[in-house]
Write an enzyme that holds these catalytic residues in place. Structure first.
Site, mmCIF file in Angstrom:
data_model
loop_
_atom_site.group_PDB
_atom_site.id
_atom_site.type_symbol
_atom_site.label_atom_id
_atom_site.label_comp_id
_atom_site.label_asym_id
_atom_site.label_seq_id
_atom_site.Cartn_x
_atom_site.Cartn_y
_atom_site.Cartn_z
ATOM 1 N N LYS A 197 31.690 15.689 23.825
ATOM 2 C CA LYS A 197 31.935 15.741 25.264
ATOM 3 C C LYS A 197 31.439 17.082 25.848
ATOM 4 C CE LYS A 197 34.154 11.790 24.832
ATOM 5 N NZ LYS A 197 33.736 10.815 23.870
HETATM 6 C C1 LIG Z 1 35.136 9.700 23.710
HETATM 7 C C2 LIG Z 1 35.679 8.670 24.628
HETATM 8 C C3 LIG Z 1 37.035 8.335 24.640
HETATM 9 C C4 LIG Z 1 38.003 8.835 23.616
HETATM 10 O O1 LIG Z 1 38.159 10.203 23.602
HETATM 11 P P1 LIG Z 1 39.023 10.851 22.413
HETATM 12 O O2 LIG Z 1 39.287 12.236 22.889
HETATM 13 O O3 LIG Z 1 38.171 10.802 21.191
HETATM 14 O O4 LIG Z 1 40.260 10.051 22.274
HETATM 15 C C5 LIG Z 1 37.489 7.463 25.609
HETATM 16 N N1 LIG Z 1 36.651 6.915 26.508
HETATM 17 C C6 LIG Z 1 35.340 7.189 26.519
HETATM 18 C C7 LIG Z 1 34.467 6.576 27.567
HETATM 19 C C8 LIG Z 1 34.805 8.045 25.559
HETATM 20 O O5 LIG Z 1 33.474 8.278 25.523
#
Ligand SMILES: *Cc1c(COP(=O)(O)O)cnc(C)c1O
Length: 398
Positions: A197
């Site tokens: 992210k």
């Molecule tokens: C990465 C992601 C998640 C989950 O995030 P985590 O922190 O790994 O739980 C949820 N929704 C989307 C669209 C994602 O890309």
């Protein structure tokens, strides 16, 4: 233009060394901050987490930010506070990571998918109303790749039908909708600090809300439903606490928060580099009949968490998976976001979903490739990716 035979056909690869997908940008600041916490005598949830929450809430312009272990937890706790449970329905996008829908099921509720717009890949607000029933309790929009959904339209529908809005902003740290930061708009916003992210704590998440009561409940829920966390009890010898709800265990540690604070300092520069690279990609791919790019809507700031291309399969002789393999042979490692949730076996078997149910999401899935895209890359890396895509598309064009 002849730039040679693809490596997968025996030609020379574009790069000698692999360009990996999703490599984080970690500097000396993150390393120093983590070491400082390790040496401090307090490594779990404590002062660093409190500081990270305060700085994060100020950044997005929400009254509260509550740090948890993932965006998945952030979404689940939000659903708990919204009182979502058995018999309820929650509307979301099929073009997301499965956890957006999984957490709805964990609450005993039912996810109801609404197809995406083919140009932005975000939920189509015009299709939401016909999926609303007396059981619908919430809408969970997903800001695909970091481009905000059409929040005015979504908020209008939510107000009209009395629904909660819980945003999956996993990709949207630093994004804005009509000059409002994502995180300041709806009832609850869930962010991710997973390694791929915009900013990362390896794993981690944050919930923002401007409702004081909900914030208090979220703080309780993330640590066993206890009225006082360990830092408060130990730092002031308050030995008694009460359990007011059988809560969860998803508190963020100070090690992660220290890393998050260092990353938050770099957020604006990360987004600026991402925007610069996105422009370079856009201008190269918009020249190519074999490739489509994602439409950018007006009045938003895109956080550019991912850069995806869509293959115009009518114009080339290979499919998406073969294209990804050919890029890998050039030493360019890619990913695919996402297999639409309704096509995963649990969802097909439990809810009877099948191919054809969400045609826009399925059409995207067959053509989409997520390219390497991070501030860790150099501009030369970006041009390597472009040359590799051009080489494959050119060689296999019909
Ligand atoms: C990465 C992601 C998640 C989950 O995030 P985590 O922190 O790994 O739980 C949820 N929704 C989307 C669209 C994602 O890309």
């Amino acid at each position: 233009m002849d730039i040679g035979k693809p490596a997968i056909e025996g030609g020379n690869p574009i790069r000698q060394t692999p360009l990996r997908f999703g490599v984080p940008f970690i500097g000396q600041e993150e390393i120093d901050a983590v070491v400082e916490v390790l040496k401090s005598g307090w490594i779990t949830t404590g002062p660093k987490t409190q500081e990270f929450e305060e700085k994060f809430s100020r950044y997005v312009g929400a009254r509260h930010a509550i740090a948890v272990t993932s965006c998945t937890d952030a979404m689940e706790l939000s659903l708990v506070v919204a009182g979502i449970g058995a018999e309820d329905e929650v509307i979301t996008s099929p073009m997301t990571f499965a956890s957006t829908a999984n957490v709805i099921i964990h609450r005993g509720a039912t996810p109801v998918f609404v197809d995406i717009k083919p140009d932005t890949l975000n939920i189509d607000p015009a299709k939401i109303e016909k999926h609303i029933t007396p059981r619908t309790k919430a809408i969970m929009p997903v800001h695909y790749a970091g481009q905000p959904c059409e929040m005015d339209e979504i908020e209008d529908i939510a107000r009209l039908y009395g629904l909660y809005v819980i945003e999956d902003a996993a990709h949207a740290i630093g994004a804005e909708y009509k000059n409002k930061k994502i995180g300041s708009i709806s009832d609850f916003t869930a962010f991710s600090f997973h390694v791929q992210k915009v900013i990362t704590t390896a794993e981690g998440g944050m919930i923002t809300t401007s409702n004081d009561d909900w914030a208090k409940e979220l703080r309780n829920l993330r640590l066993h439903g206890m009225t006082k966390d360990a830092w408060i009890r130990i730092s002031s010898s308050q030995v008694h606490y009460d359990v007011v709800y059988p809560g969860y265990k998803c508190n963020m540690t100070d090690i992660q928060s220290a890393m998050g604070l260092a990353q938050l300092e770099k957020l604006e520069s990360f987004v600026n580099i991402r925007q610069k690279y996105a422009k370079i990609y856009d201008s190269a791919f918009q020249q190519m009949p074999e490739i489509s790019t994602i439409k950018r809507i007006d009045n938003i700031r895109h956080s550019e968490n991912m850069y995806v291309i869509l293959l115009n399969l009518e114009t080339i002789k290979i499919n998406r998976d073969e294209f990804v393999q050919a890029l890998q042979a050039e030493n360019i490692y890619c990913a695919v976001h996402f297999k639409p949730v309704h096509l995963h076996s649990y969802y097909r078997e439990t809810f009877g979903y099948k191919h054809g149910d969400y045609p826009n999401a399925e059409r995207v899935f067959n053509r989409v490739i997520t390219l390497p895209f991070s501030p860790k890359m150099t501009e030369d890396d970006v041009y390597d990716v472009i040359r590799a895509v051009q080489k494959i598309a050119n060689y296999y064009k019909k």
